[in-house]
Design a protein around this motif. Structure first.
Motif, PDB file in Angstrom:
ATOM      1  N   GLU A   1     -47.968  77.650  50.982  1.00  0.00           N
ATOM      2  CA  GLU A   1     -48.681  78.060  49.763  1.00  0.00           C
ATOM      3  C   GLU A   1     -49.944  78.856  50.115  1.00  0.00           C
ATOM      4  OE1 GLU A   1     -47.193  78.540  46.768  1.00  0.00           O
ATOM      5  OE2 GLU A   1     -46.479  76.542  47.198  1.00  0.00           O
ATOM      6  N   GLY A   2     -49.875  79.576  51.225  1.00  0.00           N
ATOM      7  CA  GLY A   2     -51.005  80.405  51.654  1.00  0.00           C
ATOM      8  C   GLY A   2     -51.690  79.780  52.844  1.00  0.00           C
ATOM      9  N   ASP A   3     -51.577  80.469  54.010  1.00  0.00           N
ATOM     10  CA  ASP A   3     -52.183  79.981  55.245  1.00  0.00           C
ATOM     11  C   ASP A   3     -53.713  79.899  55.107  1.00  0.00           C
ATOM     12  OD1 ASP A   3     -52.487  79.963  58.359  1.00  0.00           O
ATOM     13  OD2 ASP A   3     -53.601  81.726  57.689  1.00  0.00           O
TER      14      ASP A   3
ATOM     15  N   THR B   1     -47.749  87.598  38.642  1.00  0.00           N
ATOM     16  CA  THR B   1     -46.483  87.064  39.174  1.00  0.00           C
ATOM     17  C   THR B   1     -46.745  86.091  40.320  1.00  0.00           C
ATOM     18  OG1 THR B   1     -46.309  89.023  40.536  1.00  0.00           O
ATOM     19  CG2 THR B   1     -44.905  88.960  38.584  1.00  0.00           C
ATOM     20  N   TYR B   2     -47.998  86.024  40.803  1.00  0.00           N
ATOM     21  CA  TYR B   2     -48.336  85.049  41.844  1.00  0.00           C
ATOM     22  C   TYR B   2     -48.779  83.706  41.231  1.00  0.00           C
ATOM     23  CZ  TYR B   2     -48.680  89.016  45.205  1.00  0.00           C
ATOM     24  OH  TYR B   2     -48.449  90.102  45.996  1.00  0.00           O
ATOM     25  N   GLY B   3     -48.586  83.585  39.918  1.00  0.00           N
ATOM     26  CA  GLY B   3     -49.139  82.440  39.178  1.00  0.00           C
ATOM     27  C   GLY B   3     -48.680  81.082  39.669  1.00  0.00           C
TER      28      GLY B   3
ATOM     29  N   ASN C   1     -55.429  67.940  44.854  1.00  0.00           N
ATOM     30  CA  ASN C   1     -55.257  66.565  44.409  1.00  0.00           C
ATOM     31  C   ASN C   1     -54.325  65.794  45.340  1.00  0.00           C
ATOM     32  OD1 ASN C   1     -53.651  64.548  42.517  1.00  0.00           O
ATOM     33  ND2 ASN C   1     -55.708  64.854  41.697  1.00  0.00           N
ATOM     34  N   GLU C   2     -53.275  66.466  45.742  1.00  0.00           N
ATOM     35  CA  GLU C   2     -52.263  65.847  46.599  1.00  0.00           C
ATOM     36  C   GLU C   2     -52.867  65.386  47.936  1.00  0.00           C
ATOM     37  OE1 GLU C   2     -49.724  65.986  44.683  1.00  0.00           O
ATOM     38  OE2 GLU C   2     -48.232  65.060  45.959  1.00  0.00           O
ATOM     39  N   VAL C   3     -53.684  66.243  48.536  1.00  0.00           N
ATOM     40  CA  VAL C   3     -54.222  65.873  49.862  1.00  0.00           C
ATOM     41  C   VAL C   3     -55.320  64.815  49.730  1.00  0.00           C
ATOM     42  CG1 VAL C   3     -53.515  67.982  51.041  1.00  0.00           C
ATOM     43  CG2 VAL C   3     -55.795  67.893  50.016  1.00  0.00           C
TER      44      VAL C   3
END
Ligand SMILES: CCCCCCC/C=C/C(=O)SCCNC(=O)CCNC(=O)[C@H](O)C(C)(C)COP(=O)(O)OP(=O)(O)OC[C@H]1O[C@@H](n2cnc3c(N)ncnc32)[C@H](O)[C@@H]1OP(=O)(O)O
Ligand SMILES: Cc1cc2nc3c(=O)[nH]c(=O)nc-3n(C[C@H](O)[C@H](O)[C@H](O)COP(=O)(O)OP(=O)(O)OC[C@H]3O[C@@H](n4cnc5c(N)ncnc54)[C@H](O)[C@@H]3O)c2cc1C
Length: 674
Positions: A440-442, A293-295, A306-308
């Protein structure tokens, strides 16, 4: 002034830089894009989306009020969404517009200096429907979401909890009488907080809540929830929703809060791919792995690498072009002031940014391919590779976002005072990328996830059990001697692996010592977390270095000689830079000597000089149109001072020769009448 082919007036220093570049820029563009076909497709998409002029604002976003900014961002999001549904979907070869297509996302950047209020719809709402719904649910929700008949977001984080998902307080209690879930926010801290687009834009959202059925809690599960009327957009009864206020960045994303007062949704609105609640309230677990469920988060972590990389490419383009036109100081009295790009300290600030953009871009493609392989295996019911992939995507997300934020800030420093102007484009890039380190996660939290995996892998290596590919180097951790230093690229990569192995070994030894001294396993772990984070970071750096090197060797196999050379210089620079950043660790875990490190520093400085003539060519190869850069300092033509003045004159402060503040406050104060 020099003329280019397009009859564009170009700053002579930039023109000179382009003339002396000794490699084929287009070939490097193809490497960065992942092949010539991708470059051609990207350019077509950019032409259609950007040549229309629809991305432009009459007045810069920075001069608008928050409300105007938001409304303008919605206006442009709607234009872009309509383009995506029509001409862009076809051009990108996607059946529908592509949520995961980097080209589509990147082109959208031209429309927004900050972000689109639809970011979460495309980035998380649609991917959750794709990843967490049964096929029947998907066939109902997906077409509506893709066609933008409904707009959604992902509301997981609460005022009280973001990191610790199991601690979320929103409840979804099943009522078998009516076959509904009752959503409720029992406390202030249980209010959903942060979801992008929630404040004003969306009418649906994915809500992550603690599932209760038959009096038992089954942990957090995702639900699709309508929060606003599909016609009037008015919040539905039982819903309390609003916007959370100004932030460092993301100010066009209307991040919101959301509370539920015993709000009912149909049973079918639980996303039931991984777990189900039957009509009578029976809970059925379908998934083989508890964390499926964390998918969506795992998916976004992959996308963010990719974004960064892309945002770092933008910042380095701005800073390198600016450094080529900017002249300052007179170290040699008889010569003209040099371009600031000639200062070695400036090269030290900037060339690592270019190399890192390449390293992260190539790692992101590799990560995406690994993710596709994991998904394919999971489709067949095999989740064996998920733990390794979770460890890998966690550390790559943490390090790529953190390094990019740091290097974007370094690019700002490299632009001196002008880099501080919003119109330079760098502050907005920094504000966006620094948030990616947290959401999206520290950073720390994700590196500790990787550390869990590393420690387990270390114990497996100790027991001579087989290791998964990304940690196979741990097998050499027990030789008893320090790794031999060798300054070749492969030698440096082996040293990075030795650092990761050595740091993991130190953590394991310390934890065992602490446990022998009477600490519980949890406390021994906690006391070691500074070092565990460092071990996970070292592991990630070894993975990035290894992947970057291998990918460049593979991708330049058929390149022209000069492209091979310049790409080799950049990868070597990346390796030298990180070796020199970690000299203390190298001295601890390898046979490197003081002389080796002095030699390495000299080799690094010589490499900077070799890259210097190609610096502008290297950033031109990112092929970032001016519309994407939003920058007075980084435009292709280098007309920096002209653009700075043009932008200053647009400031609403310059509309009146005398500000109202003069008669209201200054004059009375100066005349002693306040
Ligand atoms: C272009 C798109 C842009 C989109 C813009 C997005 C804007 C922002 C959106 C958001 O921020 S949405 C909210 C995101 N929130 C988070 O990322 C929360 C971070 N927290 C977590 O991920 C988890 O809580 C945690 C920190 C990983 C811990 O989870 P939990 O407490 O449930 O597990 P543990 O007890 O620590 O671990 C148990 C076990 O499970 C493994 N594991 C954890 N997560 C995963 C996973 N995703 N996949 C696979 N496995 C996972 C974990 O490693 C443990 O394994 P073992 O060590 O026991 O083997
Ligand atoms: C711009 C932006 C957009 C966002 N968009 C969304 C969205 O659309 N949807 C959504 O659901 N959420 C969203 N979020 C929320 C985001 O996911 C969380 O803020 C993020 O996961 C961090 O959680 P937190 O805020 O609870 O931080 P905390 O966990 O409170 O972190 C605070 C500090 O505590 C430390 N810490 C916490 N736990 C541990 C631990 N176990 N060990 C060691 N240190 C620890 C952290 O390292 C950090 O230094 C967004 C956030 C931002 C900034």
């Amino acid at each position: 002034m020099t003329q280019t082919n397009n009859n564009m007036t170009v700053n002579p220093d930039l023109a000179m830089e382009r003339a002396k570049c000794n490699f084929n820029v287009l070939e490097v563009t193809h490497i960065f894009d992942g092949g010539e076909r991708n470059t051609l497709q990207r350019k077509k998409i950019e032409d259609v989306a950007l040549n229309s002029g629809a991305s432009k604002d009459a007045l810069g976003e920075e001069h608008m009020s928050p409300k105007e900014k938001y409304e303008n961002a919605v206006r442009k999001s709607c234009i872009y969404a309509t383009m995506m549904k029509n001409e862009l979907a076809e051009l990108s070869g996607l059946e529908s517009f592509g949520v995961s297509s980097p080209v589509i996302r990147r082109t959208a950047d031209a429309f927004f200096k900050e972000v689109s209020p639809f970011l979460l719809h495309l980035g998380m709402f649609v991917p959750t429907i794709m990843g967490q719904c049964t096929p029947e649910q998907q066939s109902y929700w997906l077409p509506r979401a893709l066609d933008m008949q409904i707009i959604g977001t992902y509301a997981q984080t609460e005022l009280g909890h973001g990191t610790f998902i199991r601690g979320l307080e929103t409840t979804a209690t099943y009522d078998p009488e009516t076959e509904e879930f009752v959503l409720h926010s029992p406390t202030l801290s249980s209010y959903k907080w942060w979801a992008g687009g929630l404040g004003k834009t969306v009418n649906y959202c994915i809500v992550v809540a603690q599932l209760y059925t038959k009096g038992e809690c089954h942990g957090t599960h995702p639900f699709i929830v309508q929060i606003r009327d599909e016609d009037t957009h008015v919040p539905l009864p039982g819903i309390k929703v609003g916007e959370i206020g100004p932030k460092m960045g993301f100010n066009t994303a209307d991040n919101g809060f959301l509370g539920f007062d015993h709000y009912r949704i149909p049973r079918e609105h639980m996303l039931m791919k991984n777990a189900q609640v039957l009509k009578d309230g029976t809970y059925v677990k379908v998934a083989r792995h508890g964390k499926l469920t964390y998918g969506t988060m795992v998916f976004v972590r992959v996308v963010l690498v990719n974004e960064v990389a892309f945002n770092l490419a933008k910042a380095s383009t701005i800073a390198v072009r600016y450094s080529a036109i900017r002249r300052q100081s007179k170290p040699k009295p008889d010569e003209v002031e040099p371009q600031i790009l000639d200062y070695v300290t400036q090269q030290h600030k900037l060339f690592i940014a270019i190399a890192t953009a390449h390293a992260l871009q190539l790692c992101s493609t590799w990560l995406w391919e690994s993710f596709s392989a994991v998904l394919a295996q999971m489709k067949g019911g095999n989740t064996d590779t998920l733990p390794e992939f979770h460890a890998l995507s966690s550390c790559l997300k943490a390090i790529s976002t953190s390094d990019s934020a740091h290097l974007i800030e370094q690019c700002r420093h490299a632009c001196g005072g002008h880099g501080y102007m919003i119109s330079s484009g760098i502050p907005n890039l920094y504000n966006f990328v620094s948030a990616t380190r947290t959401y999206e996660g520290d950073y720390t939290v994700l590196l500790l996830q990787t550390a869990r995996f590393l420690v387990k892998a270390y114990e497996q290596a100790e027991a001579k059990k087989p290791l998964t590919p990304t940690v196979s180097y741990l097998a050499h951790a027990f030789s008893g001697s320090r790794a031999t230093w060798d300054n070749s690229p492969d030698g440096i990569i082996r040293s990075f692996q030795a650092l990761a192995a050595g740091k993991t070994a130190v953590c394991v030894t310390n934890m065992r010592k602490r446990m022998r001294a009477g600490l519980s396993q949890v406390d021994a772990w906690e006391m070691s977390t500074i070092q565990l984070v460092a071990a996970a970071e070292a592991h990630c750096r070894a993975v990035i270095a290894d992947t970057y090197r291998k990918e460049i060797v593979r991708l330049t196999a058929n390149s022209s000689p000069n492209v091979k050379v310049v790409m080799d210089q950049l990868t070597t620079l990346y390796l030298y830079y990180w070796a020199l950043e970690r000299t203390g660790d190298l001295l601890m875990f390898t046979s490197v000597s003081q002389k080796d490190l002095v030699d390495l520093q000299i080799a690094y400085e010589e490499l900077l000089l070799k890259i210097r003539p190609n610096a502008v060519g290297l950033v031109d190869a990112f092929d970032l149109r001016d519309e994407l850069l939003h920058s007075t300092l980084g435009s292709y033509d280098g007309r920096v001072y002209e653009r700075l003045m043009e932008e200053a004159l647009k400031s609403p402060m310059n509309k009146e020769p005398v500000s109202d503040a003069y008669s209201k406050y200054l004059r009375p104060m100066m005349k002693g009448k306040l």
